[in-house]
Design a protein around this motif. Structure first.
Motif: not given
Length: 345
Positions: A246-251
């Protein structure tokens, strides 16, 4: 078959001539790698069988931060798409609510193995099947999340690699404190549904280091704006990101907010630093994900996932971004730079 045997003999001859010119350790590595490649190639050629591998992703095959490394690992083991390998994709395009349905669709296709990249993803694959082997590469705690009984004896249909290591969260905060001693309030961006110890360990480290730790809970894309507003209202002076898909997708979204608010960003993997974060401390993710391909290969050759121990990283990298430090008005001490494995200038 005579042509296949002749080809394999030629490969072995070339490799043997080459490794004769290198050192003992390099020779051992090359011979081992070539033996695995040749064994896999011959086995698939002899049976005429194509491996059917299901792939469950949080984002997409192009956007996933680890999928390219996994495919490379497969190629190194002799698996070539369109020849002896078929990949069956299901991907959520950054929408967590789709993962349960996509996992069920993969199970219905009956692949030999399902690969789940990410701690946000692996639980859905496991919930969808207790029969098909599942290989994970995830930062989630596989024991606490119920994916396996133990790291040494998984005991079910799930195995693979985890990026979790107990000292990482505290070490990141310690490095941040050394790099920017005046920072006293740190906001932690994390997903409570992603089961790992990092937030709790960051809290404990904050007490030891005399730093206040603020929780920013994000369970889905719609939660980021509220989390950013809370960080601003709480007077955060830096942000620590607990890694997840989730964090990587919204980096980019996270990095842009940190830059706008002049908040140093601390993360777990090197790609965040390349994108503008101040520093990262964690394992070489690509190396770990390539290792997941080895698990797939072992299972395709008959190994039981219940008996394949889950691996943890043993080497960690410190990456520092001096450009970001300059933008934040920070002078990174030599004590930190000298320990860095990579410095971005």
């Amino acid at each position: 078959m005579a042509r296949i045997a002749q080809t394999v003999f030629g490969v072995e001859t070339i490799l043997t001539r080459h490794v004769a010119r290198v050192g003992a350790r390099r020779r051992t590595f090359l011979l081992t790698a070539s033996a695995l490649w040749v064994t896999s190639l011959v086995a698939r050629a002899q049976t005429g069988k194509t491996a059917r591998l299901g792939v469950l992703l949080f984002s997409t095959p192009d956007a996933d931060p680890s999928f390219h490394a996994f495919r490379q690992g497969l190629r190194e083991l002799g698996y070539v798409e369109g020849k002896n390998l078929t990949l069956l994709y299901r991907y959520a395009e950054g929408k967590p609510d789709r993962l349960a349905t996509l996992a069920a669709e993969l199970v219905a296709l009956d692949p030999e193995v399902i690969v789940a990249l990410g701690g946000d993803v692996a639980p859905f694959a496991r919930n969808a099947t207790r029969k098909i082997p599942v290989v994970m590469a995830a930062s989630v705690d596989p024991v606490r999340s119920g994916l396996v009984k133990s790291l040494a004896q998984p005991g079910g249909n799930v195995t693979g690699v985890t990026f979790i290591s107990s000292e990482l969260a505290a070490k990141r905060l310690q490095i941040l404190k050394e790099a920017a001693p005046k920072i006293a309030r740190v906001a932690v961006l994390w997903n409570p549904d992603h089961v790992d110890p990092e937030y709790a360990e960051t809290q404990a480290a904050g007490v030891t280091l005399g730093m206040q730790v603020q929780s920013l809970e994000v369970r889905g894309p719609a939660d980021f704006d509220a989390a950013f507003a809370a960080a601003t209202a709480g007077g955060a002076e830096a942000i620590v990101v607990v890694s997840s898909r989730l964090m990587s997708f919204n980096r980019q979204r996270i990095t842009e907010f940190a830059a706008q608010r002049r908040l140093p960003l601390v993360c777990g993997w090197g790609p965040w630093v390349e994108g503008g974060a101040l520093l990262s401390y964690g394992p070489d993710i690509d190396a770990s994900v390539r290792r997941a391909a080895w698990y797939v290969d072992r299972i395709l050759k008959g190994a039981e996932p219940a008996k394949l121990p889950v691996e943890q990283p043993t080497r960690f990298e410190l990456v520092v971004n001096l450009r970001a430090a300059k933008a934040f008005g920070l002078a990174i001490p030599q004590s930190v730079l000298q320990r860095a494995d990579r410095v971005i200038e």
